[in-house]
Design a protein around this motif. Structure first.
Motif, mmCIF file in Angstrom:
data_model
loop_
_atom_site.group_PDB
_atom_site.id
_atom_site.type_symbol
_atom_site.label_atom_id
_atom_site.label_comp_id
_atom_site.label_asym_id
_atom_site.label_seq_id
_atom_site.Cartn_x
_atom_site.Cartn_y
_atom_site.Cartn_z
ATOM 1 N N ARG A 27 0.830 -1.203 0.000
ATOM 2 C CA ARG A 27 0.000 0.000 0.000
ATOM 3 C C ARG A 27 0.867 1.257 0.000
ATOM 4 O O ARG A 27 0.605 2.202 -0.745
ATOM 5 C CB ARG A 27 -0.941 0.003 1.213
ATOM 6 N N THR A 48 0.919 3.984 -3.087
ATOM 7 C CA THR A 48 0.542 5.384 -2.855
ATOM 8 C C THR A 48 1.650 6.354 -3.248
ATOM 9 O O THR A 48 1.386 7.540 -3.439
ATOM 10 C CB THR A 48 0.126 5.638 -1.381
ATOM 11 N N CYS A 50 -4.889 5.698 -8.062
ATOM 12 C CA CYS A 50 -4.910 4.251 -8.306
ATOM 13 C C CYS A 50 -6.233 3.876 -8.952
ATOM 14 O O CYS A 50 -7.300 4.066 -8.380
ATOM 15 C CB CYS A 50 -4.727 3.488 -6.999
ATOM 16 N N PRO A 56 -4.692 0.219 -2.417
ATOM 17 C CA PRO A 56 -5.546 1.350 -2.045
ATOM 18 C C PRO A 56 -6.330 1.818 -3.266
ATOM 19 O O PRO A 56 -5.821 1.800 -4.381
ATOM 20 C CB PRO A 56 -4.532 2.414 -1.622
ATOM 21 N N CYS A 57 -7.573 2.190 -3.065
ATOM 22 C CA CYS A 57 -8.339 2.723 -4.189
ATOM 23 C C CYS A 57 -9.391 3.681 -3.676
ATOM 24 O O CYS A 57 -9.627 3.786 -2.477
ATOM 25 C CB CYS A 57 -8.954 1.605 -5.022
ATOM 26 N N ASP A 68 -8.724 6.372 -0.761
ATOM 27 C CA ASP A 68 -7.416 6.003 -0.197
ATOM 28 C C ASP A 68 -6.262 6.448 -1.086
ATOM 29 O O ASP A 68 -5.170 6.717 -0.602
ATOM 30 C CB ASP A 68 -7.320 4.493 0.032
ATOM 31 N N HIS A 69 -6.485 6.460 -2.404
ATOM 32 C CA HIS A 69 -5.462 6.904 -3.361
ATOM 33 C C HIS A 69 -6.144 7.171 -4.693
ATOM 34 O O HIS A 69 -6.408 6.254 -5.457
ATOM 35 C CB HIS A 69 -4.373 5.847 -3.508
ATOM 36 N N LYS A 70 -6.444 8.421 -4.953
ATOM 37 C CA LYS A 70 -7.180 8.804 -6.166
ATOM 38 C C LYS A 70 -6.410 8.480 -7.445
ATOM 39 O O LYS A 70 -6.999 8.387 -8.508
ATOM 40 C CB LYS A 70 -7.518 10.294 -6.122
#
Length: 187
Positions: A128, A132, A164, A156-157, A160-162
């Motif tokens: 993760r 990120t 990804c 992460p998606c 959590d992580h734009k």
């Protein structure tokens, strides 16, 4: 029997044999073996368009076995990596009995990193953190048969992580929209 075959061959006239010319499909560059059929090209373009949408982070691709879903997403991976859409592109094959360590290993190998943790949880945290760090990354999960806990894997998606984006491939539409929560499904 071989005598009969020899007689038939001897009697046959093969001066002007009939044959079918090879199909004139368009093959993309670099000999990747991807045949750019109109139907594939339109789906590929639609996926690429959806991946640019900032509100979409998970796209599903579904269809019967053997129709070329994996071939399509391999071309998607090549295109996304080579046109600069994503800083990294990784692909993992899930199967009907997912092995989280194996899935993590496929992604880690594609990112050219190493784990220094042995347990799934520790590996998920490392993965993760690594994902990120990528400004934009495309994660392709092929041949998924049921729910896969992305957090357990370390993917992460969404919020959590734009950066990804996920493309999930399955034969079953219900797996995509109900089990995985895809926002858009393409056939």
């Amino acid at each position: 029997m071989s005598e009969e075959i020899s007689e038939v061959i001897a009697e046959g006239k093969f001066d002007n044999p009939f044959y079918h010319a090879a199909s004139q499909g368009t093959v993309t560059p670099f000999g990747r073996g991807y045949e750019a059929l109109d139907s594939r090209t339109s789906i590929l373009n639609e996926i690429m368009l959806e991946l640019k949408n900032p509100n979409i982070f998970m796209i599903g691709v579904h269809g019967m076995g053997g129709v070329g879903k994996t071939t399509l997403v391999k071309e998607l991976a090549w295109k996304a990596e080579n046109d600069g859409s994503f800083s990294s592109v990784v692909m993992a094959t899930i199967t009907d009995s997912p092995d989280v360590k194996k899935i993590q290993g496929q992604i880690v190998d594609a990112l050219d990193m190493r784990f220094n943790k042995e347990m799934i949880e520790g590996r998920a945290i490392q993965l993760r953190k690594r994902i990120t760090k990528e400004k934009s990354i495309l994660v392709i999960l092929d041949d998924i048969w049921g729910r896969l806990e992305l957090e357990e894997v370390g993917i992460p998606c969404g919020d959590d992580h734009k950066g990804c984006k996920l493309v999930v491939i399955s034969e079953d539409l219900n797996v995509l929209n109900r089990e995985m929560g895809t926002q858009k499904e393409l056939t």
